[in-house]
Design a protein around this motif. Structure first.
Motif, PDB file in Angstrom:
ATOM      1  N   ALA A 227       0.805  -1.216   0.000  1.00  0.00           N
ATOM      2  CA  ALA A 227       0.000   0.000   0.000  1.00  0.00           C
ATOM      3  C   ALA A 227       0.842   1.272   0.000  1.00  0.00           C
ATOM      4  O   ALA A 227       0.368   2.328  -0.420  1.00  0.00           O
ATOM      5  N   PHE A 228       2.075   1.192   0.484  1.00  0.00           N
ATOM      6  CA  PHE A 228       2.908   2.391   0.531  1.00  0.00           C
ATOM      7  C   PHE A 228       3.075   3.016  -0.849  1.00  0.00           C
ATOM      8  O   PHE A 228       2.909   4.221  -1.042  1.00  0.00           O
ATOM      9  N   GLU A 229       3.423   2.196  -1.825  1.00  0.00           N
ATOM     10  CA  GLU A 229       3.627   2.706  -3.183  1.00  0.00           C
ATOM     11  C   GLU A 229       2.330   3.239  -3.766  1.00  0.00           C
ATOM     12  O   GLU A 229       2.306   4.284  -4.432  1.00  0.00           O
ATOM     13  N   PHE A 230       1.233   2.515  -3.508  1.00  0.00           N
ATOM     14  CA  PHE A 230      -0.062   2.952  -4.039  1.00  0.00           C
ATOM     15  C   PHE A 230      -0.437   4.320  -3.478  1.00  0.00           C
ATOM     16  O   PHE A 230      -0.853   5.224  -4.213  1.00  0.00           O
ATOM     17  N   LEU A 231      -0.275   4.499  -2.167  1.00  0.00           N
ATOM     18  CA  LEU A 231      -0.649   5.762  -1.533  1.00  0.00           C
ATOM     19  C   LEU A 231       0.263   6.916  -1.946  1.00  0.00           C
ATOM     20  O   LEU A 231      -0.143   8.081  -1.895  1.00  0.00           O
ATOM     21  N   SER A 232       1.476   6.599  -2.344  1.00  0.00           N
ATOM     22  CA  SER A 232       2.395   7.652  -2.768  1.00  0.00           C
ATOM     23  C   SER A 232       2.008   8.255  -4.113  1.00  0.00           C
ATOM     24  O   SER A 232       2.422   9.366  -4.449  1.00  0.00           O
ATOM     25  N   SER A 233       1.196   7.519  -4.870  1.00  0.00           N
ATOM     26  CA  SER A 233       0.832   7.996  -6.213  1.00  0.00           C
ATOM     27  C   SER A 233      -0.662   8.240  -6.396  1.00  0.00           C
ATOM     28  O   SER A 233      -1.080   8.789  -7.412  1.00  0.00           O
ATOM     29  N   THR A 234      -1.466   7.842  -5.406  1.00  0.00           N
ATOM     30  CA  THR A 234      -2.918   7.952  -5.552  1.00  0.00           C
ATOM     31  C   THR A 234      -3.525   8.558  -4.292  1.00  0.00           C
ATOM     32  O   THR A 234      -3.226   8.122  -3.178  1.00  0.00           O
ATOM     33  N   GLU A 235      -4.372   9.557  -4.468  1.00  0.00           N
ATOM     34  CA  GLU A 235      -5.038  10.181  -3.331  1.00  0.00           C
ATOM     35  C   GLU A 235      -6.223   9.326  -2.894  1.00  0.00           C
ATOM     36  O   GLU A 235      -7.084   8.973  -3.702  1.00  0.00           O
ATOM     37  N   ILE A 236      -6.256   8.977  -1.621  1.00  0.00           N
ATOM     38  CA  ILE A 236      -7.283   8.100  -1.074  1.00  0.00           C
ATOM     39  C   ILE A 236      -7.966   8.800   0.100  1.00  0.00           C
ATOM     40  O   ILE A 236      -7.324   9.444   0.922  1.00  0.00           O
ATOM     41  N   ASP A 237      -9.293   8.655   0.175  1.00  0.00           N
ATOM     42  CA  ASP A 237     -10.058   9.243   1.278  1.00  0.00           C
ATOM     43  C   ASP A 237     -10.330   8.233   2.397  1.00  0.00           C
ATOM     44  O   ASP A 237     -10.428   8.621   3.567  1.00  0.00           O
ATOM     45  N   LEU A 238     -10.469   6.949   2.039  1.00  0.00           N
ATOM     46  CA  LEU A 238     -10.885   5.947   3.013  1.00  0.00           C
ATOM     47  C   LEU A 238     -10.180   4.623   2.737  1.00  0.00           C
ATOM     48  O   LEU A 238     -10.117   4.179   1.589  1.00  0.00           O
ATOM     49  N   ILE A 239      -9.664   4.013   3.806  1.00  0.00           N
ATOM     50  CA  ILE A 239      -9.026   2.698   3.708  1.00  0.00           C
ATOM     51  C   ILE A 239      -9.843   1.683   4.487  1.00  0.00           C
ATOM     52  O   ILE A 239     -10.204   1.925   5.648  1.00  0.00           O
ATOM     53  N   PHE A 240     -10.129   0.540   3.860  1.00  0.00           N
ATOM     54  CA  PHE A 240     -10.655  -0.625   4.561  1.00  0.00           C
ATOM     55  C   PHE A 240      -9.450  -1.490   4.916  1.00  0.00           C
ATOM     56  O   PHE A 240      -8.810  -2.060   4.024  1.00  0.00           O
ATOM     57  N   LEU A 241      -9.145  -1.581   6.198  1.00  0.00           N
ATOM     58  CA  LEU A 241      -7.853  -2.120   6.623  1.00  0.00           C
ATOM     59  C   LEU A 241      -7.993  -3.345   7.519  1.00  0.00           C
ATOM     60  O   LEU A 241      -8.606  -3.286   8.586  1.00  0.00           O
ATOM     61  N   ASP A 242      -7.413  -4.454   7.078  1.00  0.00           N
ATOM     62  CA  ASP A 242      -7.311  -5.653   7.915  1.00  0.00           C
ATOM     63  C   ASP A 242      -6.157  -5.463   8.902  1.00  0.00           C
ATOM     64  O   ASP A 242      -5.305  -4.577   8.720  1.00  0.00           O
ATOM     65  N   ILE A 243      -6.108  -6.281   9.941  1.00  0.00           N
ATOM     66  CA  ILE A 243      -5.040  -6.147  10.933  1.00  0.00           C
ATOM     67  C   ILE A 243      -3.990  -7.242  10.791  1.00  0.00           C
ATOM     68  O   ILE A 243      -2.809  -6.949  10.583  1.00  0.00           O
ATOM     69  N   ARG A 244      -4.382  -8.471  10.893  1.00  0.00           N
ATOM     70  CA  ARG A 244      -3.408  -9.560  10.839  1.00  0.00           C
ATOM     71  C   ARG A 244      -3.044  -9.879   9.388  1.00  0.00           C
ATOM     72  O   ARG A 244      -3.787 -10.536   8.674  1.00  0.00           O
ATOM     73  N   MET A 245      -1.868  -9.376   8.976  1.00  0.00           N
ATOM     74  CA  MET A 245      -1.360  -9.622   7.634  1.00  0.00           C
ATOM     75  C   MET A 245       0.134  -9.927   7.716  1.00  0.00           C
ATOM     76  O   MET A 245       0.801  -9.522   8.675  1.00  0.00           O
ATOM     77  N   PRO A 246       0.681 -10.630   6.733  1.00  0.00           N
ATOM     78  CA  PRO A 246       2.100 -10.991   6.760  1.00  0.00           C
ATOM     79  C   PRO A 246       3.019  -9.770   6.728  1.00  0.00           C
ATOM     80  O   PRO A 246       2.679  -8.737   6.161  1.00  0.00           O
ATOM     81  N   LYS A 247       4.164  -9.886   7.370  1.00  0.00           N
ATOM     82  CA  LYS A 247       5.246  -8.894   7.385  1.00  0.00           C
ATOM     83  C   LYS A 247       4.908  -7.639   8.193  1.00  0.00           C
ATOM     84  O   LYS A 247       5.682  -7.204   9.045  1.00  0.00           O
ATOM     85  N   LEU A 248       3.761  -7.016   7.921  1.00  0.00           N
ATOM     86  CA  LEU A 248       3.401  -5.785   8.604  1.00  0.00           C
ATOM     87  C   LEU A 248       1.904  -5.802   8.888  1.00  0.00           C
ATOM     88  O   LEU A 248       1.093  -5.896   7.962  1.00  0.00           O
ATOM     89  N   ASN A 249       1.536  -5.755  10.182  1.00  0.00           N
ATOM     90  CA  ASN A 249       0.101  -5.776  10.470  1.00  0.00           C
ATOM     91  C   ASN A 249      -0.520  -4.403  10.241  1.00  0.00           C
ATOM     92  O   ASN A 249       0.172  -3.383  10.129  1.00  0.00           O
ATOM     93  N   GLY A 250      -1.841  -4.387  10.161  1.00  0.00           N
ATOM     94  CA  GLY A 250      -2.537  -3.178   9.770  1.00  0.00           C
ATOM     95  C   GLY A 250      -2.331  -2.000  10.705  1.00  0.00           C
ATOM     96  O   GLY A 250      -2.198  -0.857  10.259  1.00  0.00           O
ATOM     97  N   LEU A 251      -2.319  -2.249  12.015  1.00  0.00           N
ATOM     98  CA  LEU A 251      -2.170  -1.153  12.958  1.00  0.00           C
ATOM     99  C   LEU A 251      -0.772  -0.564  12.913  1.00  0.00           C
ATOM    100  O   LEU A 251      -0.599   0.662  13.017  1.00  0.00           O
ATOM    101  N   ASP A 252       0.245  -1.401  12.763  1.00  0.00           N
ATOM    102  CA  ASP A 252       1.609  -0.887  12.623  1.00  0.00           C
ATOM    103  C   ASP A 252       1.745  -0.088  11.328  1.00  0.00           C
ATOM    104  O   ASP A 252       2.431   0.938  11.282  1.00  0.00           O
ATOM    105  N   PHE A 253       1.097  -0.565  10.269  1.00  0.00           N
ATOM    106  CA  PHE A 253       1.072   0.185   9.007  1.00  0.00           C
ATOM    107  C   PHE A 253       0.436   1.557   9.220  1.00  0.00           C
ATOM    108  O   PHE A 253       0.967   2.585   8.768  1.00  0.00           O
TER     109      PHE A 253
END
Length: 242
Positions: free
Chosen positions: A40-66
């Motif tokens: 998501a980092f690369e996507f957000l760097s190039s696209t303006e977003i108003d709302l994220i639907f965010l899961d928490i438990r994900m590989p490498k980096l969890n949603g809250l840490d992100f």
């Protein structure tokens, strides 16, 4: 006007559900889908977003840490199968916390809340899609109390009482003490069912019996004071004329 949305979830089924629900909500525009928070980092760097639907438990980096890494945070609705992260999530000022699996009505309530936050922030006035009924009797909220996370039905909550940075969440005659502010509950609880009547109290409307003087009497005979600034709201609720 529409909210530009990004889905971040490692479960394809979760994407499918959100995409399907969003088709029936005209102010949602799904602009991107990521299956890892790191994507998501690369996507957000190039696209303006108003709302994220965010899961928490994900590989490498969890949603809250992100979420903590973002300097400019869009609105966020958490979509998780685990209720134990609810308190931590609201400490990060998320709009809502959807516990999987969630139904369309609950999803609609969450995105309406996000739209209201967006409108307030941008000082625009756009109507939300009205719900057809008050909060569902099965709708739940996660309460952290004594190192436990307890799921309570909203329909079982009589009222909430502020104690500084803690809140007593009252059932019939018992309460849970949780380390949260009353204002955070006010933002989360549905207006259709709950009303603030004092700087220290929020009531479940269905348990209100009658008003006498500056006091609300509940159906279990408990008495709650009415704040001076909240009397017009109570009179409107009870259809009382001056």
């Amino acid at each position: 006007m529409s909210l530009r949305c990004l889905i971040i979830d490692d479960e394809p089924l979760a994407h499918e559900v959100i995409l399907e629900y969003s088709k029936d909500i005209p102010f949602l525009e799904i602009c991107g889908q990521c299956y890892r928070a790191t994507e998501a980092f690369e996507f957000l760097s190039s696209t303006e977003i108003d709302l994220i639907f965010l899961d928490i438990r994900m590989p490498k980096l969890n949603g809250l840490d992100f979420l903590r890494t973002l300097q400019h945070k869009p609105l966020v609705i958490i979509t998780s199968a685990y209720e134990e992260y609810a308190l931590e999530s609201f400490d990060l000022a998320v709009c809502d916390y959807l516990l999987k699996p969630f139904r369309f009505e609950r999803f609609l309530k969450a995105v309406n809340r996000a739209l209201e936050s967006y409108n307030l922030k941008n000082q625009v006035s756009k109507p939300t899609i009205p719900l057809q009924s008050v909060a569902n009797d099965d709708e739940q909220i996660s309460i952290k109390s004594d190192k436990k996370h307890v799921l309570l039905k909203l329909s079982d909550i009589y009222y909430l009482e502020s104690l500084g940075n803690y809140v007593k969440v009252w059932g019939d005659l018992n309460f849970l003490l949780t380390p949260r502010t009353l204002s955070s509950f006010e933002e989360q609880l549905p207006d259709e069912s709950f009303i603030r009547i004092h700087k220290s109290f929020i009531l479940n409307k269905k348990f209100v019996h009658y008003m006498e003087g500056n006091t609300i009497f509940l159906k279990n005979n408990q008495q709650i004071p009415i704040g001076k600034n909240y009397r017009p709201v109570i009179k409107q609720l009870l259809d009382i004329e001056d």
